[in-house]
Scaffold this active site. Structure first.
Site, PDB file in Angstrom:
ATOM      1  N   LEU A   1     -15.016  10.851   3.141  1.00 62.55           N
ATOM      2  CA  LEU A   1     -15.083  10.654   1.631  1.00 62.55           C
ATOM      3  C   LEU A   1     -15.255   9.181   1.137  1.00 62.55           C
ATOM      4  O   LEU A   1     -14.740   9.005  -0.024  1.00 62.55           O
ATOM      5  CB  LEU A   1     -13.997  11.358   0.850  1.00 62.55           C
ATOM      6  CG  LEU A   1     -14.075  13.000   1.174  1.00 62.55           C
ATOM      7  CD1 LEU A   1     -12.969  13.654   0.446  1.00 62.55           C
ATOM      8  CD2 LEU A   1     -15.305  13.671   0.482  1.00 62.55           C
ATOM      9  N   SER A   2     -15.145   8.589   2.237  1.00 62.57           N
ATOM     10  CA  SER A   2     -15.290   6.934   2.223  1.00 62.57           C
ATOM     11  C   SER A   2     -14.029   6.273   1.186  1.00 62.57           C
ATOM     12  O   SER A   2     -14.215   5.654   0.328  1.00 62.57           O
ATOM     13  CB  SER A   2     -16.402   6.622   1.154  1.00 62.57           C
ATOM     14  OG  SER A   2     -17.612   6.607   1.705  1.00 62.57           O
TER      15      SER A   2
ATOM     16  N   ASP B   1     -21.728   3.695   0.846  1.00 59.75           N
ATOM     17  CA  ASP B   1     -20.555   4.152   0.314  1.00 59.75           C
ATOM     18  C   ASP B   1     -20.011   3.032  -0.932  1.00 59.75           C
ATOM     19  O   ASP B   1     -19.589   3.585  -1.588  1.00 59.75           O
ATOM     20  CB  ASP B   1     -19.524   4.287   1.426  1.00 59.75           C
ATOM     21  CG  ASP B   1     -19.892   5.222   2.672  1.00 59.75           C
ATOM     22  OD1 ASP B   1     -20.784   6.186   2.297  1.00 59.75           O
ATOM     23  OD2 ASP B   1     -19.334   5.315   3.522  1.00 59.75           O
TER      24      ASP B   1
ATOM     25  N   GLY C   1      -9.825   8.860   5.843  1.00 65.39           N
ATOM     26  CA  GLY C   1     -10.619   9.208   7.244  1.00 65.39           C
ATOM     27  C   GLY C   1     -11.133  10.578   7.309  1.00 65.39           C
ATOM     28  O   GLY C   1     -11.680  11.167   8.242  1.00 65.39           O
ATOM     29  N   ALA C   2     -11.585  10.973   6.014  1.00 65.09           N
ATOM     30  CA  ALA C   2     -12.003  12.369   5.863  1.00 65.09           C
ATOM     31  C   ALA C   2     -13.712  12.442   5.764  1.00 65.09           C
ATOM     32  O   ALA C   2     -14.294  13.580   5.640  1.00 65.09           O
ATOM     33  CB  ALA C   2     -11.400  13.193   4.829  1.00 65.09           C
TER      34      ALA C   2
ATOM     35  N   GLU D   1     -16.682  -4.677   6.026  1.00 65.54           N
ATOM     36  CA  GLU D   1     -16.275  -3.525   6.981  1.00 65.54           C
ATOM     37  C   GLU D   1     -17.387  -3.654   8.352  1.00 65.54           C
ATOM     38  O   GLU D   1     -16.919  -3.475   9.288  1.00 65.54           O
ATOM     39  CB  GLU D   1     -16.704  -2.253   6.072  1.00 65.54           C
ATOM     40  CG  GLU D   1     -16.474  -0.959   7.181  1.00 65.54           C
ATOM     41  CD  GLU D   1     -16.082   0.210   6.284  1.00 65.54           C
ATOM     42  OE1 GLU D   1     -15.876   0.370   5.005  1.00 65.54           O
ATOM     43  OE2 GLU D   1     -16.075   1.613   6.872  1.00 65.54           O
TER      44      GLU D   1
ATOM     45  N   TYR E   1     -20.723   6.585  15.666  1.00 66.08           N
ATOM     46  CA  TYR E   1     -21.512   6.150  14.822  1.00 66.08           C
ATOM     47  C   TYR E   1     -22.361   4.833  15.189  1.00 66.08           C
ATOM     48  O   TYR E   1     -23.355   4.763  15.052  1.00 66.08           O
ATOM     49  CB  TYR E   1     -20.801   5.646  13.582  1.00 66.08           C
ATOM     50  CG  TYR E   1     -21.148   5.271  12.436  1.00 66.08           C
ATOM     51  CD1 TYR E   1     -21.651   6.028  11.567  1.00 66.08           C
ATOM     52  CD2 TYR E   1     -21.620   3.916  12.414  1.00 66.08           C
ATOM     53  CE1 TYR E   1     -22.208   5.684  10.546  1.00 66.08           C
ATOM     54  CE2 TYR E   1     -22.326   3.490  11.167  1.00 66.08           C
ATOM     55  CZ  TYR E   1     -22.498   4.564  10.188  1.00 66.08           C
ATOM     56  OH  TYR E   1     -23.331   4.061   8.873  1.00 66.08           O
TER      57      TYR E   1
ATOM     58  N   SER F   1       0.743  -1.430  -0.081  1.00 70.67           N
ATOM     59  CA  SER F   1       0.003   0.276   0.060  1.00 70.67           C
ATOM     60  C   SER F   1       0.755   1.409   0.313  1.00 70.67           C
ATOM     61  O   SER F   1       1.759   1.516   0.970  1.00 70.67           O
ATOM     62  CB  SER F   1      -0.729   0.234   1.275  1.00 70.67           C
ATOM     63  OG  SER F   1      -1.135   1.219   1.602  1.00 70.67           O
TER      64      SER F   1
ATOM     65  N   SER G   1     -12.147   4.298   2.607  1.00 71.49           N
ATOM     66  CA  SER G   1     -12.323   2.547   2.829  1.00 71.49           C
ATOM     67  C   SER G   1     -13.284   1.901   1.863  1.00 71.49           C
ATOM     68  O   SER G   1     -12.806   0.883   1.260  1.00 71.49           O
ATOM     69  CB  SER G   1     -12.705   2.483   4.301  1.00 71.49           C
ATOM     70  OG  SER G   1     -13.946   2.987   4.635  1.00 71.49           O
TER      71      SER G   1
END
Ligand code: GLA
Length: 392
Positions: free
Chosen positions: A125-126, A172, A122-123, A160, A222, A68, A128
């Site tokens: 904006l998906s 997402d 992590g913002a 997830e 969440y 990665s 993940s």
């Protein structure tokens, strides 16, 4: 598809070899419909022109190696996975997906893979979901699996929610797979059917401003909201037996008015957000189709107030960005995603964009001493893949 940075990385890290597959899936911005997806409600997200790319190449043994670029790390494993556990790391998403696939069919051989992306991590904006979907699309091609789009999306969501342990809805992953360039997806998360709505507000720009705040609460807060919604639905189904209430999708405003003061306050506020947010999604689709940007903007702003006051997932930094926007010419603004940090979305006259971004960053710095980042996004398309035969 162009770019193929993941393919270059794969060759750089693991050497040249036979034909490889590159899959790509986008992040998303949710125009409206927040915290409705796990209540079987409506959402209106759009895929963005920022992606995660995954390049894969088969191996003859059972080894899996994944590099990665985001963390500059290589994950090594051997198939079959033996009772894997989440480690709280980036690789959990991949292991969750591998685990999901291996329940369908054992993998005959391993692979090398490299991942590259430009979705901010992590913002909200998906990033993940874009990683999960790109990885899953690459594996489907690599192993020639028979899996339709919706099955793939569900496998990613399960990875997830089940393996990684973030109990997300389906928005997402669905958007990362089914997104259409220039369009938002009007998705009914109960029926799992969507209609693409042109995202074309003449003279207006959708500006994304990242608060740069990443809160640990994003996961636990969440999960708590999700449990509260389920609890609210149970409470209402007991109060209104025979009305077929399974989730908050089955609740309407009149029921909530009847139990105001009787239902526990927190549950009532959560339910009211969800019921009204569903209605706002329908109204936004309508306004988009009429090209009524003032009305779209108004709905975004009301959505934010509801997320702040009823659903209680905003934070002072996000409220500041939204309020500043509304005081400085935005037609509407709101937080995007799960909340507790991340990005805000602003509907602004296109000609004001640059000035707006410069000034909001300045004001934010003066107030919090934190640098906000403007993220350029356009509505992009969903997942794609290609076989890369060149540069062996
Ligand atoms: C996160 C989840 C989604 C959705 C949003 C809130 O992005 O992954 O499923 O619930 O939060 O709308």
């Amino acid at each position: 598809m162009n770019g193929n940075r993941a393919a270059e990385l794969l060759r750089e890290r693991f050497g040249r070899g036979p034909e490889l597959i590159v899959a790509r899936a986008p992040g998303r911005v949710n125009l409206i419909g927040e915290h409705t997806d796990y209540n079987e409600g409506y959402v209106l997200p759009f895929a963005i022109d920022r992606y995660t790319e995954v390049a894969v190449r088969p191996r003859t043994d059972r080894v899996v190696r994944v590099y990665s670029a985001a963390v500059d790390e290589t994950l090594s494993m051997e198939l079959p996975l033996r009772n894997p556990k989440p480690q709280g790391r980036w690789s959990d998403y991949l292991v969750g997906i591998l685990q999901g696939f291996s329940e369908l069919r054992p993998f005959p051989h391993g692979f090398d893979a490299a991942i590259w992306g430009n979705v901010p991590l992590g913002a909200g904006l998906s990033s993940s979901a874009s990683l999960e979907v790109a990885f899953a699309v690459a594996l489907v091609q690599l192993y020639g699996l028979e899996l339709d789009g919706l099955e793939l999306v569900r496998l990613c969501q399960r990875a997830e929610a089940g393996f990684v342990g973030m109990p997300c809805g389906i928005m997402d992953q669905y958007t990362a797979y089914f997104g259409e360039a220039g369009h938002a997806l009007f998705l009914d998360t109960r029926a799992l059917e969507h209609r693409a709505v042109p995202l074309d507000l003449e003279g207006m720009a959708l500006v994304v401003v990242d608060s740069s705040v990443r809160r640990a609460l994003a996961g636990s807060g969440y999960a708590l909201r999700r449990r509260e919604c389920e609890e609210a639905a149970r409470w209402l189904s007991r109060r209104f037996p025979g009305r077929g209430i399974r989730t908050l999708r089955d609740v309407d405003g009149a029921m909530l008015e009847m139990v105001r003061g009787e239902m526990p306050g927190t549950l009532w506020r959560r339910a009211r957000h969800v019921v009204e947010e569903n209605a706002r999604v329908l109204a936004t689709v309508d306004a988009l189709e009429k090209g009524d940007s003032d009305e779209v903007g108004r709905l975004l702003t009301v959505s934010h107030a509801s997320l702040r006051d009823l659903f209680e997932v905003s934070i002072p930094e996000i409220d500041f960005l939204v309020d500043w926007g509304l005081e400085h010419g935005a037609a509407g603004a709101r937080l995007v995603g799960g909340g507790f940090g991340g990005v805000t979305l602003h509907l602004v006259a296109a000609e004001l964009r640059e000035k707006y971004v410069a000034e909001i960053k300045k004001a934010y710095w003066e107030r919090f001493r934190i640098e906000a980042k403007a993220v350029e996004v356009r509505p992009g398309s969903g997942a794609k893949y290609e076989r890369d035969l060149g540069h062996r």
